[in-house]
Design a protein around this motif. Structure first.
Motif, mmCIF file in Angstrom:
data_model
loop_
_atom_site.group_PDB
_atom_site.id
_atom_site.type_symbol
_atom_site.label_atom_id
_atom_site.label_comp_id
_atom_site.label_asym_id
_atom_site.label_seq_id
_atom_site.Cartn_x
_atom_site.Cartn_y
_atom_site.Cartn_z
ATOM 1 N N SER A 123 0.817 -1.213 0.000
ATOM 2 C CA SER A 123 0.000 0.000 0.000
ATOM 3 C C SER A 123 0.852 1.265 0.000
ATOM 4 O O SER A 123 0.337 2.357 -0.231
ATOM 5 C CB SER A 123 -0.930 0.019 1.220
ATOM 6 N N HIS A 124 2.159 1.119 0.237
ATOM 7 C CA HIS A 124 3.057 2.273 0.285
ATOM 8 C C HIS A 124 3.021 3.071 -1.017
ATOM 9 O O HIS A 124 3.016 4.295 -1.004
ATOM 10 C CB HIS A 124 4.487 1.805 0.572
ATOM 11 N N LYS A 125 2.978 2.351 -2.134
ATOM 12 C CA LYS A 125 2.996 3.025 -3.436
ATOM 13 C C LYS A 125 2.275 2.134 -4.446
ATOM 14 O O LYS A 125 2.691 1.007 -4.692
ATOM 15 C CB LYS A 125 4.441 3.253 -3.871
ATOM 16 N N ILE A 126 1.203 2.646 -4.996
ATOM 17 C CA ILE A 126 0.453 1.912 -6.016
ATOM 18 C C ILE A 126 0.539 2.725 -7.300
ATOM 19 O O ILE A 126 0.207 3.905 -7.321
ATOM 20 C CB ILE A 126 -1.025 1.720 -5.603
ATOM 21 N N ALA A 127 1.021 2.090 -8.351
ATOM 22 C CA ALA A 127 1.185 2.786 -9.635
ATOM 23 C C ALA A 127 -0.147 3.370 -10.090
ATOM 24 O O ALA A 127 -1.189 2.716 -10.001
ATOM 25 C CB ALA A 127 1.739 1.827 -10.681
ATOM 26 N N TRP A 128 -0.124 4.578 -10.573
ATOM 27 C CA TRP A 128 -1.355 5.271 -10.957
ATOM 28 C C TRP A 128 -2.151 4.513 -12.007
ATOM 29 O O TRP A 128 -3.369 4.572 -12.029
ATOM 30 C CB TRP A 128 -1.062 6.700 -11.398
ATOM 31 N N ILE A 129 -1.477 3.768 -12.894
ATOM 32 C CA ILE A 129 -2.216 3.049 -13.943
ATOM 33 C C ILE A 129 -3.025 1.880 -13.391
ATOM 34 O O ILE A 129 -3.941 1.405 -14.038
ATOM 35 C CB ILE A 129 -1.292 2.573 -15.091
ATOM 36 N N GLU B 217 -10.584 2.409 0.379
ATOM 37 C CA GLU B 217 -9.771 3.186 1.331
ATOM 38 C C GLU B 217 -8.406 3.553 0.754
ATOM 39 O O GLU B 217 -7.603 4.186 1.419
ATOM 40 C CB GLU B 217 -9.581 2.394 2.637
ATOM 41 N N GLY B 218 -8.112 3.115 -0.461
ATOM 42 C CA GLY B 218 -6.845 3.417 -1.098
ATOM 43 C C GLY B 218 -5.721 2.465 -0.742
ATOM 44 O O GLY B 218 -4.560 2.731 -1.031
ATOM 45 N N LEU B 219 -6.057 1.341 -0.120
ATOM 46 C CA LEU B 219 -5.045 0.339 0.225
ATOM 47 C C LEU B 219 -4.913 -0.684 -0.888
ATOM 48 O O LEU B 219 -5.866 -0.949 -1.617
ATOM 49 C CB LEU B 219 -5.429 -0.362 1.530
ATOM 50 N N SER B 220 -3.736 -1.277 -0.977
ATOM 51 C CA SER B 220 -3.496 -2.303 -1.991
ATOM 52 C C SER B 220 -4.354 -3.534 -1.722
ATOM 53 O O SER B 220 -4.551 -3.930 -0.567
ATOM 54 C CB SER B 220 -2.022 -2.708 -1.978
#
Length: 130
Positions: A73-79, A88-91
């Protein structure tokens, strides 16, 4: 030590085994959501399929890859943001922190890093003549 960068400012792990990392990748069924050259895709045809490896303009650092595995969840590629994350925006990636050994993580990251090939991007810049 191999050419892979296994140190990040105060963070260093021993060198991993690429073949054991490849075995970990398939054993943990990473190929249900991630596609990588040379490993058969096991995901659904209309499901999430995140490409790993291939040609990139900058090397994926060891720290980036470790972080992607243990804290997706630290960084999710925008695509992939819409399909790969929860409301919630988590992976949506499964948490493997209590399933995978440290050695398996080291080997998996060595395998993943070996799958990226750094190529210089084409530019329209011309050399300066003095």
């Amino acid at each position: 030590m191999s050419s892979c960068n296994t140190q990040e400012r105060g963070f260093a792990l021993p060198e991993g085994d690429i073949e054991l990392g490849k075995a970990t990748y398939t054993r943990l069924a990473c190929n249900a959501c991630h596609s990588i050259s040379g490993i058969e895709w096991q995901g659904e045809n209309d499901g999430l399929r995140i490409q790993l490896g291939g040609e990139v303009s900058t090397q994926k650092s060891y720290g980036e890859l470790v972080t992607s595995v243990i804290n997706p969840s630290h960084k999710i590629a925008w695509i992939y943001k819409e399909d790969a994350s929860t409301a919630e925006g988590l992976s949506k990636m499964k948490n493997y922190n209590e399933v995978m050994t440290v050695q398996e993580l080291i080997d998996l990251v060595a395998f993943l890093q070996s799958e990226y090939k750094v190529t210089a991007p084409a530019t329209d810049y011309h050399p300066y003549l003095y």
